[in-house]
Design a protein around this motif. Sequence first.
Motif, PDB file in Angstrom:
ATOM      1  N   SER A 364       0.838  -1.362  -0.046  1.00  0.00           N
ATOM      2  CA  SER A 364       0.093   0.026  -0.010  1.00  0.00           C
ATOM      3  C   SER A 364       0.979   1.230  -0.073  1.00  0.00           C
ATOM      4  CB  SER A 364      -0.711  -0.144   1.131  1.00  0.00           C
ATOM      5  OG  SER A 364      -0.338  -0.043   2.403  1.00  0.00           O
ATOM      6  N   PHE A 365       0.095   2.202  -0.412  1.00  0.00           N
ATOM      7  CA  PHE A 365       0.995   3.482  -0.568  1.00  0.00           C
ATOM      8  C   PHE A 365       0.063   4.889  -0.838  1.00  0.00           C
ATOM      9  CE2 PHE A 365       0.425   2.600  -4.843  1.00  0.00           C
ATOM     10  CZ  PHE A 365       0.541   3.667  -5.643  1.00  0.00           C
ATOM     11  N   VAL A 366       0.137   5.992  -0.338  1.00  0.00           N
ATOM     12  CA  VAL A 366      -0.633   7.238  -0.779  1.00  0.00           C
ATOM     13  C   VAL A 366      -0.332   7.614  -1.812  1.00  0.00           C
ATOM     14  CG1 VAL A 366      -1.270   9.386   0.340  1.00  0.00           C
ATOM     15  CG2 VAL A 366      -0.817   7.583   1.968  1.00  0.00           C
ATOM     16  N   VAL A 367      -1.134   8.118  -2.794  1.00  0.00           N
ATOM     17  CA  VAL A 367      -1.068   8.706  -4.104  1.00  0.00           C
ATOM     18  C   VAL A 367      -0.599  10.032  -3.979  1.00  0.00           C
ATOM     19  CG1 VAL A 367      -2.018   9.488  -6.057  1.00  0.00           C
ATOM     20  CG2 VAL A 367      -3.005   7.093  -4.948  1.00  0.00           C
ATOM     21  N   SER A 368       0.609  10.258  -4.275  1.00  0.00           N
ATOM     22  CA  SER A 368       1.118  11.682  -3.898  1.00  0.00           C
ATOM     23  C   SER A 368       1.097  12.413  -5.108  1.00  0.00           C
ATOM     24  CB  SER A 368       2.661  11.501  -3.476  1.00  0.00           C
ATOM     25  OG  SER A 368       3.583  10.795  -4.674  1.00  0.00           O
ATOM     26  N   GLN A 369       1.424  11.928  -6.528  1.00  0.00           N
ATOM     27  CA  GLN A 369       1.454  12.651  -7.600  1.00  0.00           C
ATOM     28  C   GLN A 369       0.830  11.752  -8.783  1.00  0.00           C
ATOM     29  OE1 GLN A 369       4.687  15.852  -8.707  1.00  0.00           O
ATOM     30  NE2 GLN A 369       5.738  14.145  -7.371  1.00  0.00           N
ATOM     31  N   MET A 370       0.121  12.488  -9.452  1.00  0.00           N
ATOM     32  CA  MET A 370      -0.635  11.557 -10.569  1.00  0.00           C
ATOM     33  C   MET A 370      -0.693  12.515 -11.761  1.00  0.00           C
ATOM     34  SD  MET A 370      -4.159   9.690 -10.019  1.00  0.00           S
ATOM     35  CE  MET A 370      -5.101  10.993  -9.354  1.00  0.00           C
ATOM     36  N   TRP A 371      -0.691  11.814 -13.219  1.00  0.00           N
ATOM     37  CA  TRP A 371      -0.543  12.678 -14.206  1.00  0.00           C
ATOM     38  C   TRP A 371      -1.330  11.913 -14.968  1.00  0.00           C
ATOM     39  CZ3 TRP A 371       3.563  11.336 -11.710  1.00  0.00           C
ATOM     40  CH2 TRP A 371       4.476  12.233 -11.109  1.00  0.00           C
ATOM     41  N   ASN A 372      -2.173  12.922 -16.144  1.00  0.00           N
ATOM     42  CA  ASN A 372      -2.957  12.347 -17.190  1.00  0.00           C
ATOM     43  C   ASN A 372      -2.273  11.919 -18.223  1.00  0.00           C
ATOM     44  OD1 ASN A 372      -2.503  14.668 -18.700  1.00  0.00           O
ATOM     45  ND2 ASN A 372      -4.454  15.425 -17.922  1.00  0.00           N
ATOM     46  N   ALA A 373      -2.999  11.230 -19.411  1.00  0.00           N
ATOM     47  CA  ALA A 373      -2.191  10.816 -20.510  1.00  0.00           C
ATOM     48  C   ALA A 373      -1.380  11.996 -21.470  1.00  0.00           C
ATOM     49  CB  ALA A 373      -3.251  10.426 -21.575  1.00  0.00           C
ATOM     50  N   ASP A 374      -1.768  13.338 -21.116  1.00  0.00           N
ATOM     51  CA  ASP A 374      -0.923  14.366 -21.663  1.00  0.00           C
ATOM     52  C   ASP A 374       0.158  14.722 -20.876  1.00  0.00           C
ATOM     53  OD1 ASP A 374      -2.671  14.286 -23.816  1.00  0.00           O
ATOM     54  OD2 ASP A 374      -4.031  15.590 -22.814  1.00  0.00           O
ATOM     55  N   GLY A 375       0.471  14.125 -19.780  1.00  0.00           N
ATOM     56  CA  GLY A 375       1.604  14.522 -18.882  1.00  0.00           C
ATOM     57  C   GLY A 375       1.166  15.554 -17.847  1.00  0.00           C
ATOM     58  N   GLU A 376      -0.098  15.979 -17.837  1.00  0.00           N
ATOM     59  CA  GLU A 376      -0.505  16.962 -16.926  1.00  0.00           C
ATOM     60  C   GLU A 376      -0.993  16.511 -15.489  1.00  0.00           C
ATOM     61  OE1 GLU A 376      -2.864  19.670 -20.311  1.00  0.00           O
ATOM     62  OE2 GLU A 376      -4.078  18.111 -19.111  1.00  0.00           O
ATOM     63  N   LEU A 377      -0.430  17.394 -14.478  1.00  0.00           N
ATOM     64  CA  LEU A 377      -0.712  16.866 -13.030  1.00  0.00           C
ATOM     65  C   LEU A 377      -2.213  16.952 -12.993  1.00  0.00           C
ATOM     66  CD1 LEU A 377       2.313  18.723 -10.975  1.00  0.00           C
ATOM     67  CD2 LEU A 377       1.708  16.436 -11.144  1.00  0.00           C
ATOM     68  N   ILE A 378      -2.629  15.947 -12.315  1.00  0.00           N
ATOM     69  CA  ILE A 378      -4.081  16.017 -11.881  1.00  0.00           C
ATOM     70  C   ILE A 378      -4.383  15.569 -10.531  1.00  0.00           C
ATOM     71  CG2 ILE A 378      -4.906  15.682 -14.230  1.00  0.00           C
ATOM     72  CD1 ILE A 378      -5.107  12.707 -13.750  1.00  0.00           C
ATOM     73  N   ASP A 379      -5.525  16.062  -9.945  1.00  0.00           N
ATOM     74  CA  ASP A 379      -5.879  15.502  -8.691  1.00  0.00           C
ATOM     75  C   ASP A 379      -6.727  14.161  -8.256  1.00  0.00           C
ATOM     76  OD1 ASP A 379      -4.648  17.684  -7.583  1.00  0.00           O
ATOM     77  OD2 ASP A 379      -6.570  19.130  -7.690  1.00  0.00           O
ATOM     78  N   SER A 380      -7.199  13.871  -9.461  1.00  0.00           N
ATOM     79  CA  SER A 380      -8.137  13.008  -9.205  1.00  0.00           C
ATOM     80  C   SER A 380      -8.263  12.039 -10.716  1.00  0.00           C
ATOM     81  CB  SER A 380      -9.621  12.981  -8.666  1.00  0.00           C
ATOM     82  OG  SER A 380     -10.261  14.023  -9.434  1.00  0.00           O
ATOM     83  N   ALA A 381      -8.491  11.023 -10.659  1.00  0.00           N
ATOM     84  CA  ALA A 381      -8.971  10.290 -11.795  1.00  0.00           C
ATOM     85  C   ALA A 381     -10.438   9.721 -11.787  1.00  0.00           C
ATOM     86  CB  ALA A 381      -7.931   8.774 -11.956  1.00  0.00           C
ATOM     87  N   PRO A 382     -11.334  10.483 -12.592  1.00  0.00           N
ATOM     88  CA  PRO A 382     -12.789  10.559 -12.205  1.00  0.00           C
ATOM     89  C   PRO A 382     -13.273   9.637 -13.451  1.00  0.00           C
ATOM     90  CG  PRO A 382     -12.440  12.349 -13.024  1.00  0.00           C
ATOM     91  CD  PRO A 382     -10.874  11.966 -12.953  1.00  0.00           C
ATOM     92  N   HIS A 383     -12.653   9.448 -14.648  1.00  0.00           N
ATOM     93  CA  HIS A 383     -13.320   9.069 -15.633  1.00  0.00           C
ATOM     94  C   HIS A 383     -13.085   7.510 -16.171  1.00  0.00           C
ATOM     95  CE1 HIS A 383     -14.010  13.097 -16.377  1.00  0.00           C
ATOM     96  NE2 HIS A 383     -12.542  13.289 -16.623  1.00  0.00           N
ATOM     97  N   PRO A 384     -14.156   6.574 -16.342  1.00  0.00           N
ATOM     98  CA  PRO A 384     -13.815   5.204 -16.674  1.00  0.00           C
ATOM     99  C   PRO A 384     -12.875   4.919 -17.929  1.00  0.00           C
ATOM    100  CG  PRO A 384     -16.116   5.822 -16.650  1.00  0.00           C
ATOM    101  CD  PRO A 384     -15.384   6.969 -16.527  1.00  0.00           C
ATOM    102  N   GLN A 385     -11.877   4.176 -17.358  1.00  0.00           N
ATOM    103  CA  GLN A 385     -10.860   3.806 -18.358  1.00  0.00           C
ATOM    104  C   GLN A 385      -9.656   4.840 -18.766  1.00  0.00           C
ATOM    105  OE1 GLN A 385     -13.079   1.519 -21.385  1.00  0.00           O
ATOM    106  NE2 GLN A 385     -11.936  -0.330 -20.650  1.00  0.00           N
ATOM    107  N   GLN A 386      -9.814   5.846 -17.887  1.00  0.00           N
ATOM    108  CA  GLN A 386      -8.974   7.004 -18.016  1.00  0.00           C
ATOM    109  C   GLN A 386      -7.462   6.393 -17.625  1.00  0.00           C
ATOM    110  OE1 GLN A 386      -9.496  10.028 -15.290  1.00  0.00           O
ATOM    111  NE2 GLN A 386      -7.996  11.491 -16.009  1.00  0.00           N
ATOM    112  N   ILE A 387      -6.514   6.643 -18.617  1.00  0.00           N
ATOM    113  CA  ILE A 387      -5.037   6.359 -18.418  1.00  0.00           C
ATOM    114  C   ILE A 387      -4.225   7.291 -17.583  1.00  0.00           C
ATOM    115  CG2 ILE A 387      -2.948   5.860 -19.672  1.00  0.00           C
ATOM    116  CD1 ILE A 387      -5.210   3.851 -19.939  1.00  0.00           C
ATOM    117  N   VAL A 388      -3.657   7.012 -16.645  1.00  0.00           N
ATOM    118  CA  VAL A 388      -3.105   8.046 -15.791  1.00  0.00           C
ATOM    119  C   VAL A 388      -1.880   7.258 -15.168  1.00  0.00           C
ATOM    120  CG1 VAL A 388      -5.386   8.854 -14.532  1.00  0.00           C
ATOM    121  CG2 VAL A 388      -4.282   6.779 -13.281  1.00  0.00           C
ATOM    122  N   THR A 389      -1.013   8.091 -14.888  1.00  0.00           N
ATOM    123  CA  THR A 389       0.466   7.687 -14.455  1.00  0.00           C
ATOM    124  C   THR A 389       0.557   8.033 -12.827  1.00  0.00           C
ATOM    125  OG1 THR A 389       1.405   8.054 -16.541  1.00  0.00           O
ATOM    126  CG2 THR A 389       2.928   7.679 -14.705  1.00  0.00           C
TER     127      THR A 389
END
Length: 411
Positions: A364-389
């Motif tokens: 387990s870990f706490v999500v600290s940073q997340m990016w969308n498919a365009d490389g932009e920092l995002i706060d959440s992943a709300p969309h079905p089958q959204q690709i995030v890093t």
Amino acid sequence: MIEILAPAGSLETLKTAVLFGADAVYMGGGSYGLRAKAKNFTPQEMKEGIEFAHSHGVKAYITMNIFAHNSDFEQLENYLLFLKEIKADGVIVSDVGIFSMVKKILPDIEIHISTQANNTNFHSANFWIEQGAKRIVLARELSFEEITQISNNIPKEIMIEAFVHGAMCMSYSGRCLLSNYLTNRDANRGECSQPCRWQYNVVEEKRPNEYMPVFEDERGTYIYNSRDLCMIEYIPELIKSGITSFKIEGRMKTPLYVATVVKAYRMAVDTYLRNPEEYEAKKSYFLEEAGKASHREFTTGFYNHKTTHKDQTYTHNSYVRNYEFSGMIIDYNAENSTITVEQRRKFSVGEEVEILQPKGDCKSFVVSQMWNADGELIDSAPHPQQIVTIEVPFEVSLPAILRKYDTKGIN
């Protein structure tokens, strides 16, 4: 050898079952199976799924266990020839008409007699064996004692398969007419609307708008609502009774469900076969792991005794959901210490998540940073089958699934 037989409702779930430890999978095409509402497999997906299973040393069985009407036979020969072409390992049938067609068109394929055929004694089992069946899937309403009697009175080379985990039909082996009567959807042809999970009231003829609740021992109104089967604490008894294939129910379930349950039974069976004392010491751990998949409250069904009110849930038809299916991890970048996730349910920065892998404990870990498919920092992943890093603090090996603890628990 004990076979762990996993459900595959889609190509993704099939691959998950294989990679998380199943010895065999069962799946259905668009016709002839009893899960019409599952995603099921297109011909190309079925071919790909069988090839994937075989490449990992896993067998693939095809469900053909409807009770067929005349129209169901029109395309049956072509379907069977297709199964031969893609090298299916066996077919699961209950209808004698389909059985006879399989014997005629595919004389060399393994035929497994479905639980729908309601085999509750060794005489019926031997009848099917004499016709050429290679495996008997037992009716669900059998005790350990009855299963042992069947095992002792059929040829040793015949495999006995039984459900060990998952949803229980209120008609036990599934030959139910309630759905057909209430909704014109035939459960025996794969279209069950699950009316056994509904809440019922009584209406008196001359008072059409007055609904009186149905009570059973004053516990509530979900009078047909069975708990889910879980036999992970009874691995020794299952094996000693003669069961050689442990079947997990769930072709409507998510990859997270299948991965969680298959891994738990894989660990339990392997531990028992390696060291029975170690298994006994870890039984509660195995039960806890199996319980991390979404489920109704657990029961042991008919294995130990005939069912009572304790094997039903009368007050609600909700699930115990300890974890949410957050996403499939599709890549790991060691250089950047990141994972790429295909989202299945919303998760956000600041939330604690877990990574489930076929081997070892969850991390387990706490999500600290997340990016969308365009490389932009995002706060959440709300969309079905959204690709995030996502940035991760440890190494991750594939396959892997991202899940999140569900604070609601039951819903």
